[in-house]
Scaffold this motif. Structure first.
Motif, PDB file in Angstrom:
ATOM      1  N   SER A  42       0.811  -1.229   0.000  1.00 32.55           N
ATOM      2  CA  SER A  42       0.000   0.000   0.000  1.00 32.55           C
ATOM      3  C   SER A  42       0.836   1.267   0.000  1.00 32.55           C
ATOM      4  CB  SER A  42      -0.912   0.009   1.236  1.00 32.55           C
ATOM      5  OG  SER A  42      -0.172   0.225   2.431  1.00 32.55           O
ATOM      6  N   GLY A  48      -3.227   2.998  -2.375  1.00 32.40           N
ATOM      7  CA  GLY A  48      -3.791   3.357  -1.086  1.00 32.40           C
ATOM      8  C   GLY A  48      -2.997   4.308  -0.231  1.00 32.40           C
ATOM      9  N   GLU A  50      -0.880   7.607   1.286  1.00 27.20           N
ATOM     10  CA  GLU A  50      -0.925   9.067   1.318  1.00 27.20           C
ATOM     11  C   GLU A  50       0.319   9.663   0.684  1.00 27.20           C
ATOM     12  OE1 GLU A  50       1.280   7.194   4.135  1.00 27.20           O
ATOM     13  OE2 GLU A  50      -0.900   7.051   4.132  1.00 27.20           O
ATOM     14  N   GLU A 250      -7.302   4.120   6.941  1.00 26.22           N
ATOM     15  CA  GLU A 250      -7.450   5.060   5.827  1.00 26.22           C
ATOM     16  C   GLU A 250      -6.900   4.476   4.531  1.00 26.22           C
ATOM     17  OE1 GLU A 250      -5.630   8.688   7.072  1.00 26.22           O
ATOM     18  OE2 GLU A 250      -7.342   9.284   8.329  1.00 26.22           O
ATOM     19  N   ARG A 251      -5.798   3.740   4.602  1.00 22.89           N
ATOM     20  CA  ARG A 251      -5.254   3.128   3.391  1.00 22.89           C
ATOM     21  C   ARG A 251      -6.211   2.077   2.836  1.00 22.89           C
ATOM     22  NH1 ARG A 251       1.340   2.514   3.252  1.00 22.89           N
ATOM     23  NH2 ARG A 251       1.827   4.681   3.752  1.00 22.89           N
ATOM     24  N   ARG A 254      -9.090   3.734   1.049  1.00 20.40           N
ATOM     25  CA  ARG A 254      -8.720   4.197  -0.295  1.00 20.40           C
ATOM     26  C   ARG A 254      -8.576   3.026  -1.263  1.00 20.40           C
ATOM     27  NH1 ARG A 254      -5.787   8.312   2.748  1.00 20.40           N
ATOM     28  NH2 ARG A 254      -3.959   6.953   2.938  1.00 20.40           N
ATOM     29  N   GLN A 255      -8.053   1.895  -0.793  1.00 28.09           N
ATOM     30  CA  GLN A 255      -7.943   0.714  -1.653  1.00 28.09           C
ATOM     31  C   GLN A 255      -9.321   0.245  -2.105  1.00 28.09           C
ATOM     32  OE1 GLN A 255      -5.778  -1.836   1.025  1.00 28.09           O
ATOM     33  NE2 GLN A 255      -3.783  -1.341   0.130  1.00 28.09           N
ATOM     34  N   ALA A 257     -12.055   2.122  -2.268  1.00 19.70           N
ATOM     35  CA  ALA A 257     -12.650   3.156  -3.123  1.00 19.70           C
ATOM     36  C   ALA A 257     -12.103   3.089  -4.544  1.00 19.70           C
ATOM     37  CB  ALA A 257     -12.386   4.540  -2.520  1.00 19.70           C
ATOM     38  N   SER A 258     -10.846   2.699  -4.695  1.00 19.17           N
ATOM     39  CA  SER A 258     -10.229   2.650  -6.023  1.00 19.17           C
ATOM     40  C   SER A 258     -10.430   1.310  -6.725  1.00 19.17           C
ATOM     41  CB  SER A 258      -8.729   2.940  -5.916  1.00 19.17           C
ATOM     42  OG  SER A 258      -8.064   1.872  -5.247  1.00 19.17           O
TER      43      SER A 258
END
Length: 535
Positions: A42, A48, A50, A250-251, A254-255, A257-258
């Motif tokens: 990640s 994922g 930042e 949070e990572r 994002r994973q 969501a993508s």
């Protein structure tokens, strides 16, 4: 015939030859493989993180991301396997560069394998490499002896990013090499920049040859010691004070969501060695934040240099005819700079702030657990945290932009992929030696969106840690327990629910498959191996 007629025929012949050569080059792309070192699943933006990785994110946006691509869980085994299209034992690197009196564990590439460079060079490509070699330290086994026309980088496994020939182990010699000679680094050195500098020089020089090129760009970033440039660290200082649990959550979000992770994927439990964030002192929290900022800065700088390489391709008009593939050699590393394996000077430097260029430290389990989100364990083990890597493939006009591919694939596939892209056959013999048939399957049909046959099984072994994956099932064990665990990675990619007791017949089936492979690949149970003769 008059002399002028001969001259005219010769000019016509040269013109035709040049036209054919140019057409052949246009039909055969340049090929670049970019390998990160000890980078977690990640750790880049499009998987994922930042961390700012705009160049890799752009390759992903305009190319393909694979969610289930695998490496060999450790530095040199992966490099041997990637370069040869074989499992590492078949190539002679069964356990790092440790020398043992067993062919599969000799510690350098054997003569019954060919490298991608050797195969492509025979097929008319110029072959270039920059960065970390780590599959043979003696000069007889350097890159230029294994098919590369030009090489610049670190022969060994790790080094300081500012003083790369400084030994970190007792009685150690580290080597930076240019082609077949030792190179002395000068002032202002930072390894990630230096390796990219020479990759760009090699690409510029290739333009004069009218031949396609293969570049193996093997960064050492972000392998320990974590060392970065001040301007890069400044981007990230303070961003990690929220703590490891929040960062992992949070990572993973994002994973999902993508589309990298399924919506119902669960986060593996925080590693049992890691305490609650709120139990730390302010000083301990600041130290974690600093180390994570330096680590992120290393990945950021690697991405910047990937951008420099892409810009050079564009300047030379080569960007539309270049395939780029990016991956990491293993999962994130939880290793620490402690114990008798390091010099007293390096052990002392471990306690300096990570922002100090004379420090020599690592982010250990605390950082690696974040890097491998959402998986468990790390480099060295055969769980997803050790073997799963981001994989990006970019090929303008061939790969449909923005694709996400969920079929499992492996580093053994890169040899066949490169050869199909280049229109080159895999050799049965090379330099008078019989060559072991490749284990890989070309990814080119997958790149084109066509049906891809994939593998009946994928296999893993490193220092007694074992795994086999077939379809959605994965059987895995770790040394010294040596107990098979069974996971359905379609519904449980983080390997949290061991199903071995519920499906004993599947355990028996997959363990038999593993045993057949281990016998064929010359794997020796780790506890039965003789003593190493050193690196």
């Amino acid at each position: 015939m008059k002399a002028t007629s001969y001259i005219m025929l010769a000019l016509i012949w040269c013109s035709v030859n040049n036209t054919i050569s140019a057409q052949q080059k246009a039909s055969r792309p340049n090929i670049i493989i970019i390998l990160a070192d000890d980078m977690g699943y990640s750790d880049i933006g499009c998987y994922g993180a930042e961390t700012q990785t705009p160049n890799l994110d752009d390759l992903a946006k305009n190319g393909l991301r694979m969610t289930q691509f695998y490496n060999a869980s450790r530095c040199c085994p992966t490099r041997a396997s990637l370069l040869t299209g074989l499992y590492q034992h078949q190539a002679g690197v069964g356990d790092m560069v440790n020398h043992r009196d067993v062919p599969a564990y000799q510690g350098y590439l054997n003569n019954n394998c060919v490298t991608i460079a050797e195969a492509l060079k025979a097929g008319g490509y110029n072959t270039l490499m920059a960065g970390k070699w780590h599959v043979g330290t003696d000069t007889a086994h350097w890159p230029v002896k294994r098919g590369f026309d030009h090489y610049f980088g670190l022969i060994d496994g790790a080094s300081s990013y500012f003083t790369p020939t400084m030994p970190y182990r007792p009685n150690q010699k580290l080597t930076i090499a240019l082609d077949n000679k030792e190179f002395t680094p000068g002032p202002g050195w930072y390894s990630t920049n230096a390796y990219a500098d020479y990759a760009i020089k090699f690409i510029e020089g290739n333009k004069k040859t009218n031949k396609p090129f293969f570049l193996y760009m093997a960064f050492t970033s972000p392998h320990w010691p974590i060392q970065a440039l001040p301007e890069d660290i400044a981007k990230y200082k303070g961003k990690y004070m929220q703590g490891w649990d929040r960062l992992r959550e949070e990572r993973l979000a994002r994973q999902k969501a993508s589309g990298i992770m399924d919506k119902d994927e669960k986060l593996s439990p925080r590693d049992k060695s890691i305490p609650e964030w709120d139990s730390l002192t302010p000083e301990q929290k600041e130290q974690f934040d600093t180390k994570m900022a330096v680590y992120a800065a290393m990945v950021d700088r690697m991405d910047q240099n990937i951008g420099r390489i892409r810009q050079k391709l564009k300047e030379l008009g080569e960007d539309k005819n270049t395939v780029i593939m990016f991956l990491s050699d293993n999962g994130a590393s939880n290793e620490s700079i402690k114990g008798p394996g390091f010099t007293p000077e390096v052990l002392a430097a471990n306690y300096k702030p990570a922002t100090d260029p004379t420090s020599f430290t690592a982010y250990e389990t605390l950082g690696a657990n974040v890097s491998n989100t959402p998986f468990r364990l790390f480099k060295h083990w055969e769980y997803e945290g050790g073997t799963a890597t981001p994989f990006i493939a970019y090929y303008p006009g061939v790969i449909k932009p923005g694709r996400i591919e969920r079929q499992p694939a492996h580093i053994i596939d890169l040899m066949s992929t490169c050869l199909e892209l280049a229109g080159v056959s895999y050799p049965k013999t090379y330099n008078g030696n019989v060559i072991t048939p490749t284990e890989g399957v070309s990814l080119v049909p997958l790149f084109k969106g066509q049906p891809w046959k994939g593998h009946n099984g994928l296999f893993f072994e490193h220092e007694g840690n074992r795994a086999v994956r077939q379809g959605d099932w994965k059987l895995v064990s770790q040394r010294p327990a040596n107990k098979w665990e069974l996971y359905n990675v379609k519904t449980d990619r983080s390997e949290g629910n061991d199903l071995s007791a519920s499906y004993p017949e599947k355990v028996a089936e997959l363990s038999a498959l593993y045993n057949d492979w281990a016998a064929r690949a010359d794997v020796i149970p780790f506890d039965q191996l003789g003593k190493s003769k050193g690196e």
